[in-house]
Enzyme design. Structure first.
Site, PDB file in Angstrom:
ATOM      1  N   ILE A   1       0.993  -1.487   0.059  1.00 54.52           N
ATOM      2  CA  ILE A   1      -0.045  -0.103   0.046  1.00 54.52           C
ATOM      3  C   ILE A   1       0.737   1.228  -0.199  1.00 54.52           C
ATOM      4  CG2 ILE A   1      -1.767  -1.119   1.186  1.00 54.52           C
ATOM      5  CD1 ILE A   1      -1.265  -0.093   3.857  1.00 54.52           C
ATOM      6  N   ASP A   2       0.556   2.000  -0.761  1.00 58.42           N
ATOM      7  CA  ASP A   2       1.137   3.902  -0.890  1.00 58.42           C
ATOM      8  C   ASP A   2       0.187   4.129   0.013  1.00 58.42           C
ATOM      9  OD1 ASP A   2       2.906   2.134  -2.640  1.00 58.42           O
ATOM     10  OD2 ASP A   2       1.892   2.650  -4.632  1.00 58.42           O
ATOM     11  N   VAL A   3       0.468   5.281   0.632  1.00 55.58           N
ATOM     12  CA  VAL A   3      -0.156   5.734   1.862  1.00 55.58           C
ATOM     13  C   VAL A   3       0.425   7.461   1.994  1.00 55.58           C
ATOM     14  CG1 VAL A   3      -0.645   5.869   4.137  1.00 55.58           C
ATOM     15  CG2 VAL A   3      -0.740   3.969   3.081  1.00 55.58           C
TER      16      VAL A   3
END
Length: 258
Positions: free
Chosen positions: A131-133
């Site tokens: 996941i890219d946050v």
């Protein structure tokens, strides 16, 4: 020496045929040939390597299998690969080439059933959910897909709980806001998410020193990953492929002993 401490993973970004490094997922800077860089990391005896293809979809819509073959033939450490993975057949082909783990990001979020099927087919230890946050315009942490361009509107905790239900073996947590900045990890998010699921979390984005690694581990990360730290040196970010020094290794080992 490295087997006695938490894993420290260089992350290599593939753009076209070469490796690049980004800042906040933007402005990719060329850092070298992929195969030659892997050979250098071999000499450094790295714990593990992660290769993520960020080539735009309009240039290539699936993994570069031929280049991946060249890379795996030269890579002596465990290799994880992510980028443009959208089918069970692609995963099978990637693993057949010699990659140990497959990292799935956009497809995992957009199609949880695909992620679940991948985990069932190949086993949890083979599949990493990524996941890219980053913070949106209201300052809220949100998960982005498509190399950080598309805001899903979902919170990081929502997504990693879904990943856990699908059966992933690990979660790669990327901070877009910290990417390439060398300002240290987003410790608050690492702590929250590591405590939110039982699945191990690999922290990535912002590392500059071994102390940053230790702080991430103290906040719940099971392993740490970095890009800029291992491909740039000095205040002007001159390209230099490096890994942990003997002193850095000792410091990490000393932390692990406590």
């Amino acid at each position: 020496m490295s087997s006695w401490r938490k894993r420290v993973i260089p992350v290599l970004l593939l753009h076209g045929e070469g490796l690049v490094k980004t800042i906040n997922f933007k402005n990719p800077k060329y850092v070298g040939d992929a195969v030659n860089s892997v050979k250098i990391f071999n000499d450094k005896e790295v714990d593990e390597l992660a290769l993520i293809d960020i080539t735009p979809l309009d240039s290539r819509s699936e993994p570069n299998f031929e280049l991946l073959k060249d890379i795996t033939s030269e890579c002596f450490s465990p290799l994880s690969y992510g980028g443009k993975v959208r089918s069970i057949e692609q995963i099978r082909k990637i693993l057949g080439i010699g990659v140990e783990k497959v990292i799935i990001n956009t497809a995992a979020i957009e199609d949880p059933e695909f992620l679940r099927s991948a985990c069932m087919e190949f086993g949890s230890s083979t599949i990493v959910g990524s996941i890219d946050v980053k913070r949106d315009i209201f300052g809220r942490q949100r998960v982005y897909t498509s190399n950080g361009r598309k805001n899903t509107g979902k919170t990081p905790l929502e997504v990693i709980i879904q990943f856990e239900k699908c059966g992933v073996g690990e979660i790669l947590l990327n901070s877009i806001d910290r990417d390439g900045t060398k300002k240290g990890f987003d410790l608050e998010t690492i702590n929250t998410l590591s405590n939110g699921v039982a699945v191990p979390v690999i922290a990535c984005g912002g590392a500059n020193t071994v102390d940053d690694f230790i702080l991430a581990l103290k906040n719940g990360a099971s392993a740490v990953a970095a890009g800029s730290k291992f491909v740039f040196t000095g205040k002007h970010n001159a390209v230099l492929i490096t890994y942990l020094s003997e002193d850095e290794n000792k410091k990490l080992l000393k932390y692990e002993d406590k």
